[in-house]
Design an enzyme around this catalytic site. Sequence first.
Site, PDB file in Angstrom:
ATOM      1  N   PRO A   2      43.179  37.447  37.929  1.00  0.00           N
ATOM      2  CA  PRO A   2      42.115  37.097  36.990  1.00  0.00           C
ATOM      3  C   PRO A   2      42.686  36.472  35.730  1.00  0.00           C
ATOM      4  O   PRO A   2      43.658  36.965  35.162  1.00  0.00           O
ATOM      5  CB  PRO A   2      41.448  38.446  36.692  1.00  0.00           C
ATOM      6  CG  PRO A   2      41.759  39.289  37.872  1.00  0.00           C
ATOM      7  CD  PRO A   2      43.124  38.858  38.325  1.00  0.00           C
ATOM      8  N   GLU A   3      42.087  35.369  35.306  1.00  0.00           N
ATOM      9  CA  GLU A   3      42.532  34.676  34.099  1.00  0.00           C
ATOM     10  C   GLU A   3      41.501  34.899  32.997  1.00  0.00           C
ATOM     11  O   GLU A   3      40.585  35.712  33.147  1.00  0.00           O
ATOM     12  CB  GLU A   3      42.734  33.192  34.410  1.00  0.00           C
ATOM     13  CG  GLU A   3      43.751  32.954  35.527  1.00  0.00           C
ATOM     14  CD  GLU A   3      43.924  31.498  35.888  1.00  0.00           C
ATOM     15  OE1 GLU A   3      43.766  30.624  35.006  1.00  0.00           O
ATOM     16  OE2 GLU A   3      44.223  31.203  37.067  1.00  0.00           O
ATOM     17  N   HIS A  93      41.014  52.731  47.767  1.00  0.00           N
ATOM     18  CA  HIS A  93      41.896  52.158  46.745  1.00  0.00           C
ATOM     19  C   HIS A  93      41.377  52.379  45.321  1.00  0.00           C
ATOM     20  O   HIS A  93      41.721  51.629  44.414  1.00  0.00           O
ATOM     21  CB  HIS A  93      42.128  50.660  46.987  1.00  0.00           C
ATOM     22  CG  HIS A  93      42.559  50.331  48.386  1.00  0.00           C
ATOM     23  ND1 HIS A  93      43.809  50.655  48.862  1.00  0.00           N
ATOM     24  CD2 HIS A  93      41.888  49.725  49.408  1.00  0.00           C
ATOM     25  CE1 HIS A  93      43.903  50.245  50.120  1.00  0.00           C
ATOM     26  NE2 HIS A  93      42.767  49.691  50.471  1.00  0.00           N
ATOM     27  N   ARG A 112      45.986  46.014  45.523  1.00  0.00           N
ATOM     28  CA  ARG A 112      47.405  45.659  45.458  1.00  0.00           C
ATOM     29  C   ARG A 112      48.225  46.636  44.612  1.00  0.00           C
ATOM     30  O   ARG A 112      49.457  46.611  44.669  1.00  0.00           O
ATOM     31  CB  ARG A 112      47.559  44.235  44.891  1.00  0.00           C
ATOM     32  CG  ARG A 112      46.835  43.158  45.690  1.00  0.00           C
ATOM     33  CD  ARG A 112      47.522  42.869  47.010  1.00  0.00           C
ATOM     34  NE  ARG A 112      48.812  42.242  46.815  1.00  0.00           N
ATOM     35  CZ  ARG A 112      48.983  40.934  46.643  1.00  0.00           C
ATOM     36  NH1 ARG A 112      47.942  40.104  46.626  1.00  0.00           N
ATOM     37  NH2 ARG A 112      50.194  40.430  46.495  1.00  0.00           N
TER      38      ARG A 112
END
Length: 300
Positions: A2-3, A93, A112
């Site tokens: 994400p930016e 997760h 991740r």
Amino acid sequence: MPELPEVENVRRSLESLVVGKTIQHVDVRLPRIVRTPDDVRQFEFMLSGCTIEGVGRRGKYLLFDVPPYTLVSHLRMEGQYRLAERGEETAPHTHVVFTFTDGTELRYRDVRQFGTMDLIGPGEPLPKGLQSLGLEPFDPQLDPHTLYQRIHHRTAPIKAVLLDQSVLAGLGNIYVDEALFRAGIHPERPANRLTKAQCERLLGVIRDVLQEAIDAGGSSIKSYVNGYGRHGAFQMALNVYGRDGEPCRVCGTEIVKLRVAGRGTHVCPVCQMRPRKRRTSHKTRNGTLLRTTGEKEFEA
């Protein structure tokens, strides 16, 4: 990862969802997500009873204002926050759960497992990555001259320089590719070869691209969703990123994928002219043969 547009949309959604809520307790299920303090039990204890008074953002970092602390959260590759009711089925997760006194829960999910959290007390130093951030693209202090001054001594490719968070905070692979396309600049062009006029155009298109992406809810290339679980839509408007093999929306030329600064990079070969090869010439001085190499030339 994400930016700035994606993190800003997460921030806005969380601001409306959790500000004013008081944390009853915290359950850290994957200790390595928490970097500060070292003991996750202390992290859980310190946050118990705290009220979230605001959610800020700096670059790609989320900053939860939980007086007397600041909770710094970096989503990294696939971190997500979702508000749920207590007792609602927990998604796989899910690594950190903040339970509020009103019965709701803010759940942090990260497939991740690269995301991080740092709980910073009054007077304590911020994480190093946050300390080293440069100005943000929308910062009033940033003008074309300032951008030019920040990059004109750098010989690295302009893409590598723009990805450097100490130069500009919040840009990543997607929006650097898009901004360079709109500015007509090849990503391999050395940063110190940009003129002041090109820096002015580049800063303008960076701001345009980021604002359009924020307004569209960000780009959901893989798993990104905001705090409401909604996907972004800006991926539908991308000109080059992820479109290798497809025709350029401007000239029709096939978009190609290169590797610049170790990152997959998408370019239109016509709209962003590639650098010419280095030119070598020979001349003599006092009967001695000399070899000189000219600088790379760019046509964009």
